[in-house]
Enzyme design. Structure first.
Site, PDB file in Angstrom:
ATOM      1  N   GLY A 227       1.282  -1.232   0.632  1.00 43.31           N
ATOM      2  CA  GLY A 227      -0.324  -0.696  -0.183  1.00 43.31           C
ATOM      3  C   GLY A 227       0.704   1.504  -0.017  1.00 43.31           C
ATOM      4  N   PRO A 229       2.306   4.743   0.980  1.00 43.37           N
ATOM      5  CA  PRO A 229       3.308   5.414   1.758  1.00 43.37           C
ATOM      6  C   PRO A 229       2.287   5.943   3.293  1.00 43.37           C
ATOM      7  CG  PRO A 229       4.165   6.323   0.490  1.00 43.37           C
ATOM      8  CD  PRO A 229       2.941   5.348  -0.306  1.00 43.37           C
ATOM      9  N   THR A 231      -0.201   4.162   5.481  1.00 44.12           N
ATOM     10  CA  THR A 231      -1.898   3.900   4.910  1.00 44.12           C
ATOM     11  C   THR A 231      -1.417   3.087   6.339  1.00 44.12           C
ATOM     12  OG1 THR A 231      -0.834   2.156   3.754  1.00 44.12           O
ATOM     13  CG2 THR A 231      -2.497   3.659   2.336  1.00 44.12           C
ATOM     14  N   GLY A 232      -0.101   3.110   6.813  1.00 43.79           N
ATOM     15  CA  GLY A 232      -0.581   1.772   8.571  1.00 43.79           C
ATOM     16  C   GLY A 232      -0.114   0.329   7.978  1.00 43.79           C
ATOM     17  N   HIS A 450     -18.005  10.423 -13.684  1.00 43.60           N
ATOM     18  CA  HIS A 450     -17.665   9.381 -14.453  1.00 43.60           C
ATOM     19  C   HIS A 450     -17.829   7.804 -14.315  1.00 43.60           C
ATOM     20  CE1 HIS A 450     -13.900   7.736 -17.245  1.00 43.60           C
ATOM     21  NE2 HIS A 450     -14.031   6.909 -16.606  1.00 43.60           N
ATOM     22  N   GLU A 451     -16.896   7.872 -13.109  1.00 38.80           N
ATOM     23  CA  GLU A 451     -17.598   6.450 -12.432  1.00 38.80           C
ATOM     24  C   GLU A 451     -18.307   5.974 -12.366  1.00 38.80           C
ATOM     25  OE1 GLU A 451     -15.156   4.419 -11.952  1.00 38.80           O
ATOM     26  OE2 GLU A 451     -13.155   6.097 -12.270  1.00 38.80           O
ATOM     27  N   HIS A 454     -19.285   4.279 -15.805  1.00 41.03           N
ATOM     28  CA  HIS A 454     -18.764   3.003 -16.146  1.00 41.03           C
ATOM     29  C   HIS A 454     -20.543   2.300 -14.834  1.00 41.03           C
ATOM     30  CE1 HIS A 454     -15.045   3.042 -17.340  1.00 41.03           C
ATOM     31  NE2 HIS A 454     -14.712   4.233 -16.237  1.00 41.03           N
TER      32      HIS A 454
HETATM   33  P1  ADP Z   1       3.502   2.682   6.496  1.00 45.34           P
HETATM   34  O1  ADP Z   1       3.969   2.216   7.218  1.00 45.34           O
HETATM   35  O2  ADP Z   1       1.859   2.078   5.894  1.00 45.34           O
HETATM   36  O3  ADP Z   1       3.989   3.640   5.405  1.00 45.34           O
HETATM   37  P2  ADP Z   1       2.970   3.670   9.149  1.00 45.34           P
HETATM   38  O4  ADP Z   1       2.296   2.241   9.920  1.00 45.34           O
HETATM   39  O5  ADP Z   1       4.302   4.181   9.763  1.00 45.34           O
HETATM   40  O6  ADP Z   1       2.750   3.988   7.742  1.00 45.34           O
HETATM   41  O7  ADP Z   1       1.983   4.919   9.125  1.00 45.34           O
HETATM   42  C1  ADP Z   1       2.343   6.126   9.933  1.00 45.34           C
HETATM   43  C2  ADP Z   1       0.866   6.744  11.017  1.00 45.34           C
HETATM   44  O8  ADP Z   1       0.217   7.478  10.409  1.00 45.34           O
HETATM   45  C3  ADP Z   1       1.120   5.778  12.454  1.00 45.34           C
HETATM   46  O9  ADP Z   1       1.882   5.924  13.108  1.00 45.34           O
HETATM   47  C4  ADP Z   1      -0.714   6.230  12.797  1.00 45.34           C
HETATM   48  O10 ADP Z   1      -0.641   7.637  13.226  1.00 45.34           O
HETATM   49  C5  ADP Z   1      -1.143   6.858  11.376  1.00 45.34           C
HETATM   50  N1  ADP Z   1      -1.964   5.731  10.915  1.00 45.34           N
HETATM   51  C6  ADP Z   1      -1.930   5.411   9.352  1.00 45.34           C
HETATM   52  N2  ADP Z   1      -2.597   4.510   9.257  1.00 45.34           N
HETATM   53  C7  ADP Z   1      -3.613   4.888   9.815  1.00 45.34           C
HETATM   54  C8  ADP Z   1      -4.449   3.970  10.657  1.00 45.34           C
HETATM   55  N3  ADP Z   1      -5.567   3.108   9.748  1.00 45.34           N
HETATM   56  N4  ADP Z   1      -5.522   3.906  11.668  1.00 45.34           N
HETATM   57  C9  ADP Z   1      -4.747   4.619  12.262  1.00 45.34           C
HETATM   58  N5  ADP Z   1      -3.297   5.925  12.049  1.00 45.34           N
HETATM   59  C10 ADP Z   1      -3.055   5.167  11.410  1.00 45.34           C
HETATM   60 ZN    ZN Z   2     -13.262   5.219 -16.418  1.00 48.06          ZN
END
Ligand code: ADP
Ligand code: ZN
Length: 654
Positions: A227, A229, A231-232, A450-451, A454
């Site tokens: 995923g 950057p 996104t957790g 657009h979507e 579809h």
């Molecule tokens: P990645 O490893 O995907 O780059 P991280 O896990 O390091 O991202 O996320 C960085 C920070 O963003 C986390 O420490 C958190 O504070 C916040 N964060 C990201 N996604 C979430 C989520 N789904 N829920 C809560 N906090 C999140």
């Molecule tokens: Zn399209």
């Protein structure tokens, strides 16, 4: 905090300080010695002979094993030998003399004794090296080592604390022990429901491995978190460790890569050794593409041998431990496509868990998590905040919350207010604009229309794949996407192809009809349609004016010449154009017929960013052509997750 077992900042440091102390003592000794009141020094063998003949010498102490001797000068002769330095009466003025040949020396002493110029004692002694001698011979090496340590420390980036020269081969993983009070759990991960269900099994296994192994079950050794950057991914991996309450080793793929040859591989070995000791546990490798990039295809180029060695070691280690050893490796990447295929093979990272940018509801949840510790004023509306932050990742939202608190503090407020949040959002959008696309309201409307185009068409076309979900959350370069459940079929009929084509053109058709101007957002659709149309006409023999002709040659794929005349080529082009034009017209007709519903759908998309098949059904009523696969979908709610899903992304090339 983390107990960095293998990262004791002490190790390298202790050794350097010992060396410093030794050096200090050595210098002190030399200085002190030179300052001494004793008269001493060195003399050449010629001087020695001269002093002997002149009768200055009182005694001789010879050290045969060192090939030196100490020549003691008579106190009253000291002034001739030492000049001004001998003003005060000295106890035992002495000179050290190097001896070439002991036989010659003995002969010479005999001579002087016979001639009477030397009457003193001659003594033979054994002498061990003095401290100074040792120091002088060791000194250069000490210097080199000190430099080496300093240099490697600098390179290791000092801050980590590790990195001394004796630690290069050690893994740089940070270890989070089990049973910590501040451990991360699934509660801290907002949204990402699908990913969470995926990793639940891993947690179960770590908690209770026996349950699985008794049944002979195998748990995956590794899973890849894929995923964008922020996104957790790290957060989720930590939560898995936290939920299962096992140690968590965290490091980045780039930690393996160092300028020394062989270091990466040895770090991998070290990491797995440590992990096995603490099993069950989790190893998390962030940015695995730093080591896992596909190995060079062209051996002549040399490639990055060090990286390949590291990767090979990683693969070996992953194969080397049994499925039941309790070490589970989670790795994160944004680019599965560039990873070496060997990494994705069964028994390694054969599972991929996708994490996406959060949609509106998920963003609300993420805000919920990060607002927990913030003193909020009453006017803060989480709903509004989530609406204001399309395209933000979890990390961006965490950042917004933090920034808002900072802004409020700067204004000496007691509580964080709505304005602070809006200012923080603006600030972060400003920073993001350079990195990713942030949608304007107008863009959002265009993409939604657009979507929805579809979605509407695929709902009303008999043979189009049934829709599962539509989103306008931007991901990567895709602006929006629609997922369909494809019907399993061995052959495709012309009607099916035409319907699919028509649905794919629906995006562009909706733009033209309802916005009045067309956009580049449909590029990907058009590319697919064009390819498909050429396939239908030139390969599948479906053209009205070119029936039953296939210009595809299965024997020589890379033919340089077209197997047809220029005239036929023109004909193919015309057929393709007509085909696409017809389907486009058909699409527009259907859209106009269901204009009302289409607009509702688009509006819903703007509001919610994601809509599911159920929402479409609420607007249009039951799909006129409930196909077999759709019934499955209805009967079994889990079907969409397991079934193969086609994703039609609307990409815009840069
Ligand atoms: P990645 O490893 O995907 O780059 P991280 O896990 O390091 O991202 O996320 C960085 C920070 O963003 C986390 O420490 C958190 O504070 C916040 N964060 C990201 N996604 C979430 C989520 N789904 N829920 C809560 N906090 C999140
Ligand atoms: Zn399209």
């Amino acid at each position: 905090m983390a107990d960095n077992k293998n990262n004791k900042p002490g190790n390298g440091f202790r050794i350097t300080s010992i060396i410093y102390i030794l050096l200090f003592i050595g210098f002190g000794y030399i200085l002190f010695k030179d300052d001494g009141s004793e008269l001493s020094g060195e003399a050449s063998y010629t001087d020695f002979k001269e002093y002997m003949e002149k009768g200055y010498v009182s005694d001789l102490v010879i050290y045969p094993n060192m090939n030196t001797m100490d020549m003691y000068i008579k106190p009253d002769s000291a002034k001739y030998v030492f000049g001004n330095r001998a003003t005060q009466p000295q106890i035992k003025p002495m000179l050290t003399v190097g001896v070439g040949s002991l036989d010659n020396l003995q002969e010479f002493i005999d001579q002087t004794e016979q001639s009477g110029t030397f009457t003193g004692k001659v003594e033979y002694r054994k002498r061990s090296h003095t401290f100074t001698d040792i120091l002088i011979s060791v000194f250069p090496f000490v210097l080199i080592i000190v430099f080496w340590i300093l240099i490697t420390r600098r390179m290791g980036g000092g801050a980590g604390g590790g990195g001394g020269v004796f630690n290069v081969g050690k893994s740089k993983a940070r270890v989070y022990e089990k049973g910590q009070s501040d451990r991360v759990t699934f509660k801290d991960v907002a949204g990402q429901a699908e990913a969470k269900t995926e990793v639940e099994e891993i947690v179960e296994f770590l908690k209770n491995p026996k349950k699985y192994t008794d049944l002979g079950g195998k748990i995956p050794k590794g899973a890849l978190l894929v995923g964008p950057p922020g996104t957790g991914k790290t957060l989720l991996a930590k939560a898995v460790a936290g939920e299962a309450d096992v140690p968590f080793f965290s490091l980045s793929g780039s930690d393996f890569v160092e300028m020394f040859v062989g270091v990466g591989a040895s770090r991998v070995r070290d990491l797995f050794r440590q992990a096995k000791e603490k099993s069950p546990c989790i190893i998390f490798i962030d940015e695995i593409d730093a080591v896992g990039r596909a190995r060079g295809k062209n051996p002549a180029m040399g490639g990055n041998d060090e990286r390949e060695n590291t990767l090979n070691q990683l693969l070996t280690e992953m194969d080397g431990f049994g499925t039941n050893s309790g070490v589970i490796i989670l790795a994160a990447t944004n680019r599965v496509d560039i990873l070496d295929k060997a990494l994705l093979r069964a028994g390694r990272f054969d599972r991929q868990i996708h994490l996406d940018l959060p949609d509106l509801n998920e963003r609300k949840e993420v805000f919920g998590v990060h607002l927990r510790n913030i003193k909020l004023s009453k006017d803060v509306d989480v709903d509004l905040l989530a609406r204001q932050t399309p395209g933000f990742s979890g990390a961006d939202i965490a950042n917004v919350c933090n920034e808002a608190a900072l802004i409020a503090a700067r204004h000496n407020k007691k509580k964080v207010e709505k304005d602070d949040f809006l200012a923080a959002v603006d600030r972060i959008v400003g920073g993001l604009e350079k990195k990713t696309k942030v949608m304007t309201a107008e863009e959002k409307r265009t993409i939604a229309l657009h979507e929805a185009g579809h979605a509407t068409l695929s709902w009303f076309l008999e043979y189009a794949n049934p829709l599962i979900k539509v989103t306008i959350v931007p991901r990567g370069r895709a602006l929006g996407a629609a997922w369909y459940l494809p019907e399993e079929r061995q052959i495709t009929t012309k009607e099916q192809m035409l319907d699919e084509m028509c649905a794919t053109l629906g995006g562009r058709a909706a733009e033209e009809l309802f916005i009045g101007h067309i956009s580049t957002g449909a590029m990907n659709d058009l590319e697919r349609v064009t390819k498909q149309a050429y396939g239908m006409i030139a390969y599948a023999g479906m053209g009205d004016r070119l029936p039953n002709l296939c210009y595809y040659s299965s024997t020589d794929e890379y033919a340089f010449q077209k197997p047809y005349s220029d005239k036929t080529a023109e004909l193919i082009d015309e057929e393709v154009k007509t085909l696409i034009a017809q389907q486009y017209e058909r699409g527009k007709q259907i859209l106009l017929e269901h204009q009302e519903g289409h607009h509702q759908l688009a509006q819903l998309l703007i509001e919610r960013e994601v809509i599911m098949a159920e929402d479409v059904e609420k607007i249009f009523g039951k799909r006129p052509w409930a196909s077999r696969s759709e019934e499955i979908l209805r009967d079994d709610k889990t079907a969409p997750e397991n079934a193969p899903v086609v994703e039609n992304k609307d990409k815009v090339e840069p």
